[in-house]
Design a protein around this motif. Structure first.
Motif, PDB file in Angstrom:
ATOM      1  N   LEU A 196      15.625  -7.693 -11.927  1.00 30.26           N
ATOM      2  CA  LEU A 196      14.986  -6.338 -11.631  1.00 30.26           C
ATOM      3  C   LEU A 196      13.578  -6.597 -11.920  1.00 30.26           C
ATOM      4  N   ASP A 197      13.216  -7.128 -13.007  1.00 34.42           N
ATOM      5  CA  ASP A 197      11.901  -7.095 -13.492  1.00 34.42           C
ATOM      6  C   ASP A 197      11.111  -8.103 -12.438  1.00 34.42           C
ATOM      7  N   ALA A 198      11.802  -9.099 -11.906  1.00 36.17           N
ATOM      8  CA  ALA A 198      10.930 -10.226 -11.042  1.00 36.17           C
ATOM      9  C   ALA A 198      10.995  -9.321  -9.495  1.00 36.17           C
ATOM     10  N   VAL A 199      12.105  -8.585  -9.123  1.00 30.67           N
ATOM     11  CA  VAL A 199      11.768  -8.119  -7.706  1.00 30.67           C
ATOM     12  C   VAL A 199      10.626  -7.023  -7.953  1.00 30.67           C
ATOM     13  N   VAL A 200      10.691  -6.122  -9.007  1.00 33.11           N
ATOM     14  CA  VAL A 200       9.459  -5.149  -9.216  1.00 33.11           C
ATOM     15  C   VAL A 200       8.210  -6.019  -9.196  1.00 33.11           C
ATOM     16  N   ASP A 201       8.123  -7.206  -9.746  1.00 35.21           N
ATOM     17  CA  ASP A 201       6.798  -7.736  -9.781  1.00 35.21           C
ATOM     18  C   ASP A 201       6.558  -8.147  -8.188  1.00 35.21           C
ATOM     19  N   MET A 202       7.602  -8.487  -7.326  1.00 34.45           N
ATOM     20  CA  MET A 202       7.388  -8.870  -5.973  1.00 34.45           C
ATOM     21  C   MET A 202       7.016  -7.625  -5.400  1.00 34.45           C
ATOM     22  N   VAL A 203       7.538  -6.600  -5.379  1.00 29.12           N
ATOM     23  CA  VAL A 203       7.394  -5.336  -4.665  1.00 29.12           C
ATOM     24  C   VAL A 203       5.716  -5.104  -4.793  1.00 29.12           C
ATOM     25  N   LEU A 204       5.365  -5.326  -6.406  1.00 28.33           N
ATOM     26  CA  LEU A 204       3.861  -4.843  -6.625  1.00 28.33           C
ATOM     27  C   LEU A 204       2.890  -5.866  -5.949  1.00 28.33           C
ATOM     28  N   GLU A 205       3.299  -7.064  -5.620  1.00 27.86           N
ATOM     29  CA  GLU A 205       2.511  -8.305  -5.245  1.00 27.86           C
ATOM     30  C   GLU A 205       2.448  -7.798  -3.574  1.00 27.86           C
ATOM     31  N   GLN A 206       3.587  -7.420  -2.898  1.00 27.66           N
ATOM     32  CA  GLN A 206       3.804  -7.213  -1.574  1.00 27.66           C
ATOM     33  C   GLN A 206       3.385  -6.208  -0.825  1.00 27.66           C
ATOM     34  N   ILE A 207       3.593  -4.963  -1.548  1.00 31.10           N
ATOM     35  CA  ILE A 207       3.337  -3.734  -0.826  1.00 31.10           C
ATOM     36  C   ILE A 207       2.097  -3.087  -1.491  1.00 31.10           C
ATOM     37  N   SER A 208       1.290  -2.998  -0.489  1.00 35.81           N
ATOM     38  CA  SER A 208      -0.329  -2.379  -1.060  1.00 35.81           C
ATOM     39  C   SER A 208      -0.166  -1.054  -1.082  1.00 35.81           C
ATOM     40  N   ARG A 209       0.642  -0.219  -0.313  1.00 36.54           N
ATOM     41  CA  ARG A 209       0.872   1.140  -0.455  1.00 36.54           C
ATOM     42  C   ARG A 209       2.318   1.445  -0.593  1.00 36.54           C
ATOM     43  N   MET A 210       2.720   2.192  -1.302  1.00 32.71           N
ATOM     44  CA  MET A 210       4.294   2.689  -1.200  1.00 32.71           C
ATOM     45  C   MET A 210       4.017   4.351  -1.462  1.00 32.71           C
ATOM     46  N   ASP A 211       4.909   4.866  -0.999  1.00 36.34           N
ATOM     47  CA  ASP A 211       4.956   6.515  -0.931  1.00 36.34           C
ATOM     48  C   ASP A 211       6.231   7.164  -1.806  1.00 36.34           C
ATOM     49  N   LEU A 212       7.160   6.305  -1.714  1.00 37.14           N
ATOM     50  CA  LEU A 212       8.431   6.664  -2.328  1.00 37.14           C
ATOM     51  C   LEU A 212       9.235   5.412  -2.702  1.00 37.14           C
ATOM     52  N   VAL A 213      10.029   5.613  -3.706  1.00 43.52           N
ATOM     53  CA  VAL A 213      11.098   4.544  -3.875  1.00 43.52           C
ATOM     54  C   VAL A 213      12.461   5.227  -4.247  1.00 43.52           C
ATOM     55  N   LEU A 214      13.311   4.488  -3.573  1.00 51.25           N
ATOM     56  CA  LEU A 214      14.862   4.994  -3.455  1.00 51.25           C
ATOM     57  C   LEU A 214      15.581   4.030  -4.210  1.00 51.25           C
ATOM     58  N   ALA A 215      16.387   4.350  -5.063  1.00 56.11           N
ATOM     59  CA  ALA A 215      17.456   3.560  -5.934  1.00 56.11           C
ATOM     60  C   ALA A 215      18.751   4.038  -5.499  1.00 56.11           C
ATOM     61  N   THR A 216      19.759   3.214  -4.882  1.00 58.64           N
ATOM     62  CA  THR A 216      20.625   3.546  -4.264  1.00 58.64           C
ATOM     63  C   THR A 216      21.959   3.255  -4.720  1.00 58.64           C
ATOM     64  N   GLY A 217      22.155   3.475  -6.114  1.00 57.64           N
ATOM     65  CA  GLY A 217      23.327   3.295  -6.656  1.00 57.64           C
ATOM     66  C   GLY A 217      23.577   1.948  -7.459  1.00 57.64           C
TER      67      GLY A 217
END
Length: 266
Positions: free
Chosen positions: A35-56
């Protein structure tokens, strides 16, 4: 919530399966580390995000410690997070922890969109079911959405995905959901987790979407339980003011966070 551009950027994280022990593993894969590695990747790849959905399936063991570590991980992302329970979760505990922090909501309005969050979990069971109270909440969400476009989110798959072993553990009353959504042109897509793999298919005017887990992946089109060697990942979605959706899955580099190849269930 109104925004200054013509789309809303959503990041979906799903099926993190965290444990009370930060070094806990699912089928030999340490889920907090992935999970930490995926969050790191999100921070590297998505310059702007408005909402995060965690689907279970936020956690594997339903422990408060695991939920609090997920919350800490989500706070690394510069957007509000909303979550729904899966079959491995403790829905009551999630609500108790999530409501004061704004994580637990029936729906969220953002831009020209309403994002509806459905609890499909059954206490002590693997398949999903939408209770009458949840269906009534969905009816209210649709009745009051006005001219907004609608994205509906849940944990369990509401259609056959071509994997025999997953068919009996999907959404048991899928018809109760789809008969509400299929006639409504405002509903543009249904988004879920649970299946630990990419899925993107049309159903009439609806787009049906599922997303890789942030940990173990399941092999598509498998008759029996089988893991996959694809890497963990997440989904991004651009929800445009005119109702269009652009979306894709992004994964960690190949070969990272592989489960035990001898695993035969979880």
């Amino acid at each position: 919530m109104s925004l200054g551009s013509d789309f809303v950027c959503v990041v979906q994280l799903t099926d993190s399966h965290l444990f009370a022990d930060a070094e806990g593993d699912l089928l030999g894969l340490q889920t907090q580390a992935s999970l930490d590695a995926v969050v790191d990747m999100v921070l590297e790849q998505i310059s702007r995000m408005d909402l995060v959905l965690a689907t279970g399936d936020i956690t594997q063991d339903g422990s408060e410690a695991a939920y609090r570590r997920f919350i800490a991980s989500s706070l690394r992302l510069p957007a509000p997070c909303y979550w729904i329970p899966g079959n491995h979760d403790d829905a009551e505990l999630m609500a108790r922890l999530g409501k004061p922090l704004g994580l637990t909501r029936d729906w969220v309005d953002i831009g020209n969109w309403r994002i509806v969050l459905l609890d499909s979990s059954i206490v002590g069971a693997v398949p999903g079911h939408l209770s009458q109270a949840t269906l009534s909440s969905l009816d209210d969400a649709l009745a009051t959405a006005g001219d907004r476009h609608v994205l509906v989110c849940l944990h369990h798959q509401p259609v056959n995905i071509g994997s025999d072993w997953m068919e009996p553990i999907g959404l048991l009353n899928a018809s109760d959901l789809l008969t509400r959504l299929e006639p409504d042109p405002r509903v543009k897509a249904v988004l879920w987790g649970h299946i630990h793999q990419h899925f993107d298919q049309p159903l009439g005017h609806l787009r049906l979407l599922a997303t890789p887990s942030t940990c173990v992946q399941f092999a598509p089109s498998s008759n029996d339980f089988a893991t996959d060697t694809q890497a963990p990942g997440y989904r991004w979605l651009r929800l445009y003011d005119d109702g269009r959706i652009e979306t894709a899955v992004s994964r960690l580099p190949a070969g990272q966070f592989l489960p035990d190849p001898e695993a035969d269930g979880y």
